[in-house]
Every structure is written in structure tokens, then in C-alpha cells.
Enzyme design. Structure first.
Site, PDB file in Angstrom:
ATOM      1  N   SER A 231       0.937  -1.296   0.103  1.00  0.00           N
ATOM      2  CA  SER A 231       0.054  -0.220   0.076  1.00  0.00           C
ATOM      3  C   SER A 231       0.906   1.388  -0.072  1.00  0.00           C
ATOM      4  O   SER A 231       1.884   1.373   0.458  1.00  0.00           O
ATOM      5  CB  SER A 231      -0.939  -0.047   1.297  1.00  0.00           C
ATOM      6  OG  SER A 231      -1.417   1.027   1.433  1.00  0.00           O
TER       7      SER A 231
ATOM      8  N   TYR B 118      -1.751  -0.944  11.083  1.00  0.00           N
ATOM      9  CA  TYR B 118      -2.074  -1.670   9.841  1.00  0.00           C
ATOM     10  C   TYR B 118      -1.184  -1.303   8.742  1.00  0.00           C
ATOM     11  O   TYR B 118      -0.334  -2.035   7.961  1.00  0.00           O
ATOM     12  CB  TYR B 118      -3.478  -1.312   9.091  1.00  0.00           C
ATOM     13  CG  TYR B 118      -3.523  -1.132   7.501  1.00  0.00           C
ATOM     14  CD1 TYR B 118      -3.905  -2.550   6.972  1.00  0.00           C
ATOM     15  CD2 TYR B 118      -3.349  -0.293   6.624  1.00  0.00           C
ATOM     16  CE1 TYR B 118      -4.035  -2.817   5.620  1.00  0.00           C
ATOM     17  CE2 TYR B 118      -3.523  -0.534   5.263  1.00  0.00           C
ATOM     18  CZ  TYR B 118      -3.787  -1.610   4.782  1.00  0.00           C
ATOM     19  OH  TYR B 118      -3.998  -2.012   3.482  1.00  0.00           O
TER      20      TYR B 118
ATOM     21  N   LYS C 178       2.156  -3.560   6.740  1.00  0.00           N
ATOM     22  CA  LYS C 178       2.699  -3.647   5.248  1.00  0.00           C
ATOM     23  C   LYS C 178       4.303  -3.291   5.198  1.00  0.00           C
ATOM     24  O   LYS C 178       4.900  -3.868   4.443  1.00  0.00           O
ATOM     25  CB  LYS C 178       1.754  -2.693   4.363  1.00  0.00           C
ATOM     26  CG  LYS C 178       0.510  -2.747   4.283  1.00  0.00           C
ATOM     27  CD  LYS C 178       0.025  -4.159   3.709  1.00  0.00           C
ATOM     28  CE  LYS C 178      -1.432  -4.477   3.566  1.00  0.00           C
ATOM     29  NZ  LYS C 178      -1.721  -5.771   2.812  1.00  0.00           N
TER      30      LYS C 178
HETATM   31  P1  NAD Z   1     -10.902  -7.465   1.436  1.00  0.00           P
HETATM   32  O1  NAD Z   1     -10.716  -7.305   2.914  1.00  0.00           O
HETATM   33  O2  NAD Z   1     -11.968  -7.189   0.591  1.00  0.00           O
HETATM   34  O3  NAD Z   1      -9.988  -8.621   0.934  1.00  0.00           O
HETATM   35  C1  NAD Z   1      -9.182  -9.387   1.860  1.00  0.00           C
HETATM   36  C2  NAD Z   1      -9.298 -10.798   2.235  1.00  0.00           C
HETATM   37  O4  NAD Z   1      -8.741 -11.513   2.900  1.00  0.00           O
HETATM   38  C3  NAD Z   1     -11.016 -11.111   2.613  1.00  0.00           C
HETATM   39  O5  NAD Z   1     -11.861 -11.694   1.664  1.00  0.00           O
HETATM   40  C4  NAD Z   1     -10.846 -11.684   3.959  1.00  0.00           C
HETATM   41  O6  NAD Z   1     -11.977 -12.714   4.042  1.00  0.00           O
HETATM   42  C5  NAD Z   1      -9.593 -12.567   3.578  1.00  0.00           C
HETATM   43  N1  NAD Z   1      -8.592 -12.696   4.718  1.00  0.00           N
HETATM   44  C6  NAD Z   1      -8.197 -12.065   5.832  1.00  0.00           C
HETATM   45  N2  NAD Z   1      -7.341 -12.735   6.702  1.00  0.00           N
HETATM   46  C7  NAD Z   1      -7.290 -14.125   6.067  1.00  0.00           C
HETATM   47  C8  NAD Z   1      -6.445 -15.067   6.431  1.00  0.00           C
HETATM   48  N3  NAD Z   1      -6.032 -15.239   7.812  1.00  0.00           N
HETATM   49  N4  NAD Z   1      -6.900 -16.335   5.711  1.00  0.00           N
HETATM   50  C9  NAD Z   1      -7.539 -16.258   4.649  1.00  0.00           C
HETATM   51  N5  NAD Z   1      -8.033 -15.097   4.430  1.00  0.00           N
HETATM   52  C10 NAD Z   1      -8.232 -14.141   4.923  1.00  0.00           C
HETATM   53  O7  NAD Z   1      -9.643  -6.403   1.333  1.00  0.00           O
HETATM   54  P2  NAD Z   1      -9.114  -5.631  -0.350  1.00  0.00           P
HETATM   55  O8  NAD Z   1      -9.546  -4.281  -0.431  1.00  0.00           O
HETATM   56  O9  NAD Z   1      -9.715  -6.679  -1.199  1.00  0.00           O
HETATM   57  O10 NAD Z   1      -7.740  -5.787  -0.059  1.00  0.00           O
HETATM   58  C11 NAD Z   1      -6.611  -6.857  -0.400  1.00  0.00           C
HETATM   59  C12 NAD Z   1      -5.399  -6.743  -0.014  1.00  0.00           C
HETATM   60  O11 NAD Z   1      -4.958  -5.172  -0.593  1.00  0.00           O
HETATM   61  C13 NAD Z   1      -5.299  -6.370   1.673  1.00  0.00           C
HETATM   62  O12 NAD Z   1      -4.018  -6.997   1.887  1.00  0.00           O
HETATM   63  C14 NAD Z   1      -5.260  -4.987   1.860  1.00  0.00           C
HETATM   64  O13 NAD Z   1      -4.574  -4.606   2.995  1.00  0.00           O
HETATM   65  C15 NAD Z   1      -4.554  -4.443   0.439  1.00  0.00           C
HETATM   66  N6  NAD Z   1      -4.712  -3.187   0.241  1.00  0.00           N
HETATM   67  C16 NAD Z   1      -5.958  -2.723   0.209  1.00  0.00           C
HETATM   68  C17 NAD Z   1      -6.302  -1.258  -0.253  1.00  0.00           C
HETATM   69  C18 NAD Z   1      -7.755  -0.850  -0.387  1.00  0.00           C
HETATM   70  O14 NAD Z   1      -8.058   0.537  -0.289  1.00  0.00           O
HETATM   71  N7  NAD Z   1      -8.574  -1.623  -0.517  1.00  0.00           N
HETATM   72  C19 NAD Z   1      -5.243  -0.394  -0.341  1.00  0.00           C
HETATM   73  C20 NAD Z   1      -3.992  -0.895  -0.284  1.00  0.00           C
HETATM   74  C21 NAD Z   1      -3.696  -2.306   0.102  1.00  0.00           C
HETATM   75  C1  UD1 Z   2      -6.706   4.991   3.866  1.00  0.00           C
HETATM   76  C2  UD1 Z   2      -5.741   4.447   4.947  1.00  0.00           C
HETATM   77  C3  UD1 Z   2      -4.371   3.611   4.008  1.00  0.00           C
HETATM   78  C4  UD1 Z   2      -5.138   2.565   3.424  1.00  0.00           C
HETATM   79  C5  UD1 Z   2      -6.134   3.209   2.473  1.00  0.00           C
HETATM   80  C6  UD1 Z   2      -6.925   2.073   1.595  1.00  0.00           C
HETATM   81  C7  UD1 Z   2      -5.361   6.114   6.865  1.00  0.00           C
HETATM   82  C8  UD1 Z   2      -4.439   7.310   7.292  1.00  0.00           C
HETATM   83  N1  UD1 Z   2      -5.002   5.831   5.417  1.00  0.00           N
HETATM   84  O1  UD1 Z   2      -6.140   5.889   3.074  1.00  0.00           O
HETATM   85  O2  UD1 Z   2      -3.372   3.314   4.905  1.00  0.00           O
HETATM   86  O3  UD1 Z   2      -4.046   2.110   2.597  1.00  0.00           O
HETATM   87  O4  UD1 Z   2      -7.258   3.984   3.388  1.00  0.00           O
HETATM   88  O5  UD1 Z   2      -7.719   1.442   2.440  1.00  0.00           O
HETATM   89  O6  UD1 Z   2      -6.385   5.904   7.057  1.00  0.00           O
HETATM   90  N2  UD1 Z   2     -12.494  11.302   3.652  1.00  0.00           N
HETATM   91  C9  UD1 Z   2     -13.464  12.182   3.816  1.00  0.00           C
HETATM   92  N3  UD1 Z   2     -14.695  11.744   4.454  1.00  0.00           N
HETATM   93  C10 UD1 Z   2     -14.671  10.192   4.481  1.00  0.00           C
HETATM   94  C11 UD1 Z   2     -13.727   9.497   4.271  1.00  0.00           C
HETATM   95  C12 UD1 Z   2     -12.612  10.053   3.665  1.00  0.00           C
HETATM   96  O7  UD1 Z   2     -13.333  13.315   3.716  1.00  0.00           O
HETATM   97  O8  UD1 Z   2     -15.750   9.638   5.387  1.00  0.00           O
HETATM   98  C13 UD1 Z   2     -11.127  11.912   2.961  1.00  0.00           C
HETATM   99  C14 UD1 Z   2      -9.895  11.500   3.826  1.00  0.00           C
HETATM  100  O9  UD1 Z   2      -9.612  12.628   4.615  1.00  0.00           O
HETATM  101  C15 UD1 Z   2      -8.961  11.397   2.579  1.00  0.00           C
HETATM  102  C16 UD1 Z   2      -9.691  10.918   1.255  1.00  0.00           C
HETATM  103  O10 UD1 Z   2     -10.927  11.090   1.657  1.00  0.00           O
HETATM  104  O11 UD1 Z   2      -8.542  12.781   2.388  1.00  0.00           O
HETATM  105  C17 UD1 Z   2      -9.431   9.439   0.940  1.00  0.00           C
HETATM  106  O12 UD1 Z   2      -9.752   8.741   2.327  1.00  0.00           O
HETATM  107  P1  UD1 Z   2      -9.671   7.179   2.516  1.00  0.00           P
HETATM  108  O13 UD1 Z   2     -10.495   6.568   1.397  1.00  0.00           O
HETATM  109  O14 UD1 Z   2     -10.050   6.693   3.736  1.00  0.00           O
HETATM  110  O15 UD1 Z   2      -8.203   6.650   1.943  1.00  0.00           O
HETATM  111  P2  UD1 Z   2      -6.776   7.256   2.847  1.00  0.00           P
HETATM  112  O16 UD1 Z   2      -6.857   7.857   3.960  1.00  0.00           O
HETATM  113  O17 UD1 Z   2      -5.980   7.862   1.500  1.00  0.00           O
END
Ligand code: NAD
Ligand code: UD1
Length: 340
Positions: free
Chosen positions: A124, A149, A153
């Protein structure tokens, strides 16, 4: 290639499964459904016409994972499994460190024992902490994460780098996602957060569908053009294709490399709320609220390395992000729970 998707039933994993199938690969999903449900896998089948092999398994369970590998004959693994709610990670840090780090250690161990050498990891942009310079390149400083969190990572990246030094056969790509949004154009799969969404796009779409009264914009005094926070939002289908593009690179190289997956363009919170309302013709009322602790002014990627190494570039813009998020939300107002 036969590709193991840990956490493959989740938001990004399910979209990646679809794009892998479209590209002729065979995804195999391993998930414990702690933040997802089997309905998502059913929907992958409806979109692609393929029944995806699925295993209900906790990736921290070394014995079960070993059995999975003994029978799986995987060519590569994409490690999505992990807990990802930033706020929750502050309240229950031990569970976050245990789940995210243990699952990675168990996976690396099984890969080594079964001779599987290709790993793609869901990292991330959070590993960059508070940026001192934008756009962020992969060589920008990392660390200074603002929550457990983010530290998981950061630590997992280091663990994978160390594993690649010790095992010269290992090839690992650390994909640093910026802000994934949107959904598959079919409206069948999308992001289904439990409880009140923390992230911006799911919150906006739940306001639009009437589940929430208004959007609170956290802070309008940031050092950005309109005072609201700026992020690099990337369509989840583009992100999924980034994983498909990383596979041949991973298969033909050794060692460990980080790659940003972002568009290179930042949008403010206000721009996102207004674009969503305009593109979809739905009201998104918002009010300004105090800053959210730990938030930064702006964050966006330099996506050059992904283009040069993987031949990948984001194709979808803000209108597709807003249109597809809304298509998913209005067809599934209660997420997968509302399914027949
Ligand atoms: P998500 O929660 O939708 O998917 C994660 C999946 O992992 C889920 O289906 C959950 O049931 C499964 N899981 C968790 N722990 C497990 C375990 N111990 N064994 C088996 N399955 C398990 O999340 P996502 O948004 O699809 O994210 C996927 C990955 O990308 C995560 O590692 C997340 O941290 C990373 N990531 C997500 C974002 C985002 O904004 N969505 C941003 C940066 C990184
Ligand atoms: C957040 C996490 C980041 C994670 C990412 C994806 C933090 C500090 N960072 O990123 O670690 O990888 O989500 O899951 O939490 N916002 C509003 N109102 C809302 C929600 C969000 O104004 O109700 C704003 C936030 O202040 C930010 C932007 O929208 O400026 C994006 O927020 P968000 O979607 O939570 O992502 P990040 O904060 O960038």
C-alpha cells in the site's frame, strides 16, 4: 498459470480473479471469509462462466496451507489476505500483526517447501508515511506509518525482501496500491465494507443510495487547491490488470521489487463528491468536519516503473470510477448480504 489468490474472495482479489481468467490463467482462491463471502465467488463465476476452485482456509494455519500446496501445483501466489481497516488496527493491533504477518510467514514457508517461486504482494502507499515530495516514486522514503495496519505492510515488505535475499530462486513484486475504487462494469462484484465505511468512495455511494445522511469531508484547510485532501484514486479493474501484468515479469525475474499502482493524478475529496453527483445524477450532500487524525494533505504516485517494467498503465478515469461504483451500489444497496 495456476495462481493461488489468498484473500481472493475480497474486493481486489475478486476483480483480479476475473481479469486472470480473461487473460487465460487459472485462479485458485483461498479465503477464510473473515471480510468477504462465498457469494462473491459465485459472482465471479457468473461474470466469467468459469467455476473457480475455492478453499475455505485460514492462511495462518500452517498445516492446512501445507496441504493446499501439496495438492495445488501453483505457478504463482498473489497474497491479498489481510485485515485492512485502519481504525480497527489501532484498537486491536495484536490481531492485525498476527493475522497479516503470520499469514505471510506461513505462505512464504509453504512456497519454499513446495518450490513455488513467484509472489505478488498487496502492499500500500501507506508505507510512504507522510510524503516529503510528490509524486511518490518507489525510491521515496518509507516508514513513519501512522497506524498498525500500515506498519504490517511495511514489515511484510521487509520480510519478503529478506526472504528473497536468502532464496535466490524467489521472485517477488510488492505492488503498492494507491486508492482503489470502482467496481466491475457488470455491477456484480464490488466493495462491500461491513459497518460504517472508513474509505471515501464507499461512504459517498452509501450517501447516494440513502444509507447515510451526508458525507463529512474531513478537513478543508489542507495545503491543496480547494483545501480538501488529495489522493490518487485508481479503478479496481485497472488495479486487477496490474496484477495480471506483474505475473510474466515475476516469472522472468528474480529478487524483490516494489512497484506503485496508481494513475499519477490526484483528486480532492470535494472533486470526488461533486464528480460522483454529476456523473451519476444523484445528490451527494456534504458538510465540512474536522480533520481525521493521521490524514495527510496529498498523496499521488509516479507510475513510471509500472509502465516501464510491467507494460501497465491505468486506462480508466474518474467518470468510470464514479459510474461503476454507483452501478454496483445501486444494484446491491446492502452489498452481497442483499443477494437472493
Ligand atoms: P478485503 O478485506 O476485501 O479482502 C481481503 C480478503 O482476505 C478477505 O476476503 C478476507 O476474508 C481475507 N482474509 C483475511 N485474513 C485472512 C486469513 N488469515 N486467511 C484467509 N483469508 C483471509 O480487502 P481488499 O480491499 O480486497 O484488499 C486486499 C489486500 O490489499 C489487503 O491485503 C489490503 O491490505 C491491501 N490493500 C487494500 C487497499 C484498499 O484500499 N482496498 C489499499 C492498499 C492495500
Ligand atoms: C486510507 C488509509 C490507508 C489505506 C487506504 C485504503 C489512513 C490514514 N490511511 O487511505 O492506510 O491503505 O485507506 O484502505 O487511514 N474522507 C473524507 N470523509 C470520509 C472518508 C474519507 O473526507 O468519510 C477523506 C479523507 O480524509 C482522505 C480521502 O477522503 O482525504 C481518502 O480517504 P480514504 O478513502 O480513507 O483513504 P486514505 O486515507 O487515503
Amino acid at each position: 498459470m495456476r495462481v493461488l489468490l489468498t484473500g481472493g474472495a475480497g474486493y481486489i482479489g475478486s476483480h483480479t480473479a476475473v481479469e486472470l481468467i480473461n487473460a487465460g490463467h487459472t485462479p485458485i482462491i483461498a479465503d477464510n471469509y473473515s471480510n468477504s463471502c462465498p457469494e462473491a465467488v459465485e459472482r465471479i463465476g457468473r461474470i466469467t462462466g468459469c467455476n473457480v476452485e475455492t478453499h475455505t482456509i485460514d492462511m495462518c494455519d500452517a498445516e492446512a496451507v501445507d496441504k493446499l500446496f501439496a495438492e495445488g501445483h501453483f505457478d504463482a501466489c498473489i497474497h491479498f489476505a489481510g485485515l485492512k481497516a485502519v481504525g480497527e488496527s489501532v484498537s486491536i493491533p495484536i490481531q492485525y500483526y498476527r493475522n497479516n504477518i503470520d499469514s505471510t510467514l506461513v505462505l512464504l514457508d509453504a512456497m519454499q517447501r513446495h518450490g513455488v517461486c513467484n509472489l505478488i504482494f498487496s502492499s500500500s502507499a501507506t508505507v510512504y508515511g507522510t510524503p516529503d515530495k510528490l509524486p511518490l516514486t518507489e525510491d521515496s522514503p518509507t516508514g513513519g506509518c501512522t497506524n498498525p495496519y500500515g506498519w504490517t505492510k511495511y514489515m511484510i515488505e521487509q520480510i519478503i525482501r529478506d526472504a528473497a535475499v536468502a532464496n535466490p530462486e524467489l521472485s517477488a513484486v510488492l505492488l503498492r496500491y494507491f486508492n482503489p475504487v470502482g467496481a466491475h462494469a457488470s455491477g456484480l462484484i464490488g466493495e462491500d465494507p461491513s459497518g460504517i465505511p472508513n474509505n471515501l468512495m464507499p461512504f459517498i455511494s452509501q450517501v447516494a443510495v440513502g444509507r447515510r445522511h451526508h458525507l463529512s469531508i474531513f478537513g478543508n484547510d489542507y495545503n491543496t487547491p480547494d483545501g480538501t485532501g488529495v489522493r490518487d484514486y485508481i479503478h479496481v479493474v485497472d488495479l486487477a490488470k496490474g496484477h495480471v501484468a506483474a505475473l510474466p515479469y515475476c516469472d522472468s525475474h528474480k529478487g524483490c521489487i516494489a512497484v506503485n499502482l496508481g494513475t499519477g493524478t490526484g483528486y480532492s475529496v470535494k472533486q470526488m463528491a461533486e464528480a460522483f453527483a454529476e456523473i451519476n445524477g444523484v445528490p451527494v450532500p456534504y458538510e465540512y468536519a474536522p480533520r481525521r487524525p493521521g490524514d495527510i494533505d496529498a498523496c499521488y504516485a509516479d507510475p513510471t516503473r509500472a509502465r516501464e517494467l510491467l507494460g501497465w498503465e491505468a486506462q480508466l478515469g474518474l467518470s468510470e470510477m464514479c459510474r461503476d461504483t454507483w452501478n454496483w451500489q445501486k444494484n446491491n444497496p446492502q452489498g452481497y448480504k442483499g443477494a437472493d
